[in-house]
Design an enzyme around this catalytic site. Structure first.
Site, PDB file in Angstrom:
ATOM      1  N   ASN A   1      53.402  42.115  51.204  1.00  0.00           N
ATOM      2  CA  ASN A   1      54.145  42.273  52.449  1.00  0.00           C
ATOM      3  C   ASN A   1      54.411  40.945  53.161  1.00  0.00           C
ATOM      4  O   ASN A   1      55.289  40.876  54.004  1.00  0.00           O
ATOM      5  CB  ASN A   1      53.411  43.234  53.378  1.00  0.00           C
ATOM      6  CG  ASN A   1      51.932  42.946  53.477  1.00  0.00           C
ATOM      7  OD1 ASN A   1      51.207  43.020  52.480  1.00  0.00           O
ATOM      8  ND2 ASN A   1      51.471  42.589  54.663  1.00  0.00           N
TER       9      ASN A   1
ATOM     10  N   CYS B   1      48.883  39.852  63.585  1.00  0.00           N
ATOM     11  CA  CYS B   1      47.634  39.284  64.064  1.00  0.00           C
ATOM     12  C   CYS B   1      47.177  40.121  65.239  1.00  0.00           C
ATOM     13  O   CYS B   1      47.354  39.751  66.398  1.00  0.00           O
ATOM     14  CB  CYS B   1      47.876  37.834  64.464  1.00  0.00           C
ATOM     15  SG  CYS B   1      46.391  36.886  64.514  1.00  0.00           S
TER      16      CYS B   1
ATOM     17  N   GLY C   1      50.992  54.670  54.740  1.00  0.00           N
ATOM     18  CA  GLY C   1      50.392  53.792  53.747  1.00  0.00           C
ATOM     19  C   GLY C   1      48.908  53.561  53.954  1.00  0.00           C
ATOM     20  O   GLY C   1      48.129  53.534  52.989  1.00  0.00           O
ATOM     21  N   THR C   2      48.512  53.399  55.184  1.00  0.00           N
ATOM     22  CA  THR C   2      47.103  53.138  55.476  1.00  0.00           C
ATOM     23  C   THR C   2      46.234  54.301  55.024  1.00  0.00           C
ATOM     24  O   THR C   2      45.200  54.110  54.366  1.00  0.00           O
ATOM     25  CB  THR C   2      46.915  52.889  56.992  1.00  0.00           C
ATOM     26  OG1 THR C   2      47.698  51.752  57.359  1.00  0.00           O
ATOM     27  CG2 THR C   2      45.462  52.653  57.335  1.00  0.00           C
TER      28      THR C   2
ATOM     29  N   GLN D   1      55.817  48.299  50.127  1.00  0.00           N
ATOM     30  CA  GLN D   1      56.914  47.344  50.321  1.00  0.00           C
ATOM     31  C   GLN D   1      58.026  47.501  49.280  1.00  0.00           C
ATOM     32  O   GLN D   1      59.075  46.869  49.426  1.00  0.00           O
ATOM     33  CB  GLN D   1      56.386  45.901  50.289  1.00  0.00           C
ATOM     34  CG  GLN D   1      55.594  45.503  51.524  1.00  0.00           C
ATOM     35  CD  GLN D   1      56.461  45.390  52.788  1.00  0.00           C
ATOM     36  OE1 GLN D   1      57.654  45.118  52.733  1.00  0.00           O
ATOM     37  NE2 GLN D   1      55.842  45.621  53.931  1.00  0.00           N
TER      38      GLN D   1
ATOM     39  N   THR E   1      47.763  70.609  59.706  1.00  0.00           N
ATOM     40  CA  THR E   1      49.081  71.237  59.699  1.00  0.00           C
ATOM     41  C   THR E   1      50.148  70.216  59.300  1.00  0.00           C
ATOM     42  O   THR E   1      50.176  69.110  59.826  1.00  0.00           O
ATOM     43  CB  THR E   1      49.394  71.802  61.105  1.00  0.00           C
ATOM     44  OG1 THR E   1      48.342  72.710  61.437  1.00  0.00           O
ATOM     45  CG2 THR E   1      50.722  72.521  61.139  1.00  0.00           C
TER      46      THR E   1
ATOM     47  N   SER F   1      55.220  54.616  52.279  1.00  0.00           N
ATOM     48  CA  SER F   1      55.268  54.877  53.716  1.00  0.00           C
ATOM     49  C   SER F   1      56.705  55.016  54.196  1.00  0.00           C
ATOM     50  O   SER F   1      57.569  54.208  53.844  1.00  0.00           O
ATOM     51  CB  SER F   1      54.574  53.731  54.456  1.00  0.00           C
ATOM     52  OG  SER F   1      54.709  53.896  55.843  1.00  0.00           O
TER      53      SER F   1
ATOM     54  N   HIS G   1      58.094  54.662  57.253  1.00  0.00           N
ATOM     55  CA  HIS G   1      58.703  53.756  58.238  1.00  0.00           C
ATOM     56  C   HIS G   1      59.067  52.397  57.661  1.00  0.00           C
ATOM     57  O   HIS G   1      59.631  51.554  58.351  1.00  0.00           O
ATOM     58  CB  HIS G   1      57.817  53.613  59.478  1.00  0.00           C
ATOM     59  CG  HIS G   1      56.636  52.702  59.339  1.00  0.00           C
ATOM     60  ND1 HIS G   1      56.663  51.397  59.756  1.00  0.00           N
ATOM     61  CD2 HIS G   1      55.401  52.902  58.840  1.00  0.00           C
ATOM     62  CE1 HIS G   1      55.478  50.835  59.535  1.00  0.00           C
ATOM     63  NE2 HIS G   1      54.696  51.738  58.965  1.00  0.00           N
TER      64      HIS G   1
HETATM   65  C1  LIG Z   1      52.890  48.577  56.180  1.00  0.00           C
HETATM   66  C2  LIG Z   1      52.026  48.506  54.974  1.00  0.00           C
HETATM   67  C3  LIG Z   1      50.945  49.387  54.805  1.00  0.00           C
HETATM   68  C4  LIG Z   1      50.546  50.364  55.876  1.00  0.00           C
HETATM   69  O1  LIG Z   1      51.445  51.437  55.972  1.00  0.00           O
HETATM   70  P1  LIG Z   1      51.468  52.325  57.307  1.00  0.00           P
HETATM   71  O2  LIG Z   1      52.379  53.454  56.980  1.00  0.00           O
HETATM   72  O3  LIG Z   1      51.975  51.441  58.395  1.00  0.00           O
HETATM   73  O4  LIG Z   1      50.072  52.784  57.562  1.00  0.00           O
HETATM   74  C5  LIG Z   1      50.205  49.300  53.647  1.00  0.00           C
HETATM   75  N1  LIG Z   1      50.517  48.411  52.685  1.00  0.00           N
HETATM   76  C6  LIG Z   1      51.556  47.554  52.801  1.00  0.00           C
HETATM   77  C7  LIG Z   1      51.846  46.597  51.699  1.00  0.00           C
HETATM   78  C8  LIG Z   1      52.335  47.571  53.956  1.00  0.00           C
HETATM   79  O5  LIG Z   1      53.344  46.712  54.064  1.00  0.00           O
END
Ligand SMILES: *Cc1c(COP(=O)(O)O)cnc(C)c1O
Length: 379
Positions: free
Chosen positions: A151, A325, A71-72, A179, A237, A199, A201
């Site tokens: 989130n 945090c 996500g990041t 989310q 890759t 994302s 995870h």
């Molecule tokens: C966890 C989260 C992200 C970041 O995703 P990652 O895969 O951990 O980099 C971005 N946006 C929201 C709303 C999230 O909850």
């Protein structure tokens, strides 16, 4: 009872069936998808099958998906990419004040570089007003970014309306759906999204993998240079085991989503009903109606949230205040400030997020333990 995990919004365990699907792609089918020999072809096939599965899940075409590290990365890619590709059209971006740091910080970076950033306020329930989006747009605006669900407080935004406004004005619309994908139905088209991040995870897949949806016709320069993977839009890759895991995770969510929404929202409603009955001086944060099925978020008056988390941890219950945090510095959450909470309420925050393996017994155990903890922590 111990080892009760109620922090699914931070990350989820990998579903054992996901791990099973990934396993062959480490030691046996380890090929590089760019190689033309049999090992490479096998990897390429797995990659493209995964792409189809993930695309279909959000109602997209396979060629509209860029696999990435999560996500990041997707949010950074989208914000910086759109700002760069449209810099001759204008230097104004509109975001909500609830955005995840991975949208908010790229926007703040662009602001230091001379962009103008409008951060839209939200209602006490955490809702963005579509009319405000409309009013904030100028002929300089090149991006609108509003997350699907927050989130921390779990509020789900009225994206269809916001997407329509962005579409009418021909402005790319970024949706951080990290989310929501896997937790409630998400279709990129229905939301009017031009860019959408997800994302693995957060939906029972492995960490370090995700995808960015880029609607056909939206110009987005590559974020990583140095190879022509992902149609030249993301060098490096490909993480075959990772994307196979993401695709399996998505397929499982597709199967389970209706029943999981039902069971999780029942447990959520139990928490939202029971906690205010059993404990004085409590506020429910977020929306009563537009809310993620697995999120319950509270503020307790005259309680230090950090101490509460420690007490819960000692009782074997893992929960969160809502915002990681990282620095350890005690700053009240931006999101709680945005919904108008005073620092006193914000410091006493507790986020409970549930998932595939949460049981009614675990929720009952929390309901039993919490009143004593709050009582002993009250100042
Ligand atoms: C966890 C989260 C992200 C970041 O995703 P990652 O895969 O951990 O980099 C971005 N946006 C929201 C709303 C999230 O909850």
């Amino acid at each position: 009872m111990s080892n009760i995990y109620l922090d699914y919004a931070s990350t989820t365990p990998v579903d054992p069936l996901v791990l099973e699907a990934m396993r062959p792609y480490f030691c046996e089918q380890f090929g590089n998808a760019s190689s033309s020999h049999a090992f490479g072809r096998e990897a390429r096939k797995a990659l493209e099958e995964a792409r189809e599965t993930v695309a279909r899940f959000i109602g997209a075409q396979p060629e509209e998906m860029i696999f990435n590290s999560g996500g990041t990365e997707g949010n950074n890619h989208a914000v910086f990419g759109v700002a760069r590709s449209l810099c001759d059209r204008g230097k104004h971006i509109v975001i909500s004040s609830l955005e995840h740091h991975s949208v908010e910080e790229p926007a703040a970076y662009l602001e230091r570089e001379g962009c103008r950033v409008t951060s839209l306020g939200v209602s006490a329930e955490g809702l963005v007003d579509p009319q405000e989006v409309k009013d904030s747009i100028t002929d300089q605006t090149v991006l609108v970014a509003v997350m699907h669900a927050n989130n921390e407080i779990g509020t789900i935004q009225p994206l269809e309306e916001i997407g329509k406004i962005a579409r009418e004005k021909n402005i790319p619309f970024l949706v951080d759906a990290v989310q929501t994908v896997g937790h409630i139905p998400v279709k990129a088209d229905a939301l009017g999204a031009d860019l959408l991040s997800l994302s693995s995870h957060k939906l029972y897949g492995p960490k370090g993998v995700g995808a960015l949806y880029v609607r056909k016709g939206v110009k987005l320069p590559s974020f990583l240079l140095g190879g022509d993977q992902e149609r030249g839009r993301r060098a490096s890759t490909e993480n075959i085991a990772g994307v196979v895991g993401l695709a399996k995770a998505v397929a499982l969510c597709d199967q389970n989503i209706a029943s999981e929404i039902k069971t999780q929202s029942r447990m959520r409603d139990k928490l939202l009903d029971e906690i205010p009955k059993r404990i004085d001086g409590v506020k429910i944060n977020g929306s009563h109606t537009q809310r993620l099925p697995n999120n319950a978020h509270f503020s307790f008056a005259k309680v230090d949230g950090e101490s509460l988390l420690m007490s819960l941890d000692m009782a074997g219950i893992a929960a969160s205040m809502g915002s990681a945090c990282a620095s350890g510095a005690m700053e009240p959450s931006r999101v709680l400030r945005a919904i108008g909470l005073s620092d006193d309420w914000a410091y006493g925050a507790l986020r409970i997020t549930m998932g595939r393996w949460t049981t009614e017994e675990q929720v009952d155990y929390l309901l039993e333990q919490l009143p004593f903890m709050i009582k002993s922590l009250r100042i």
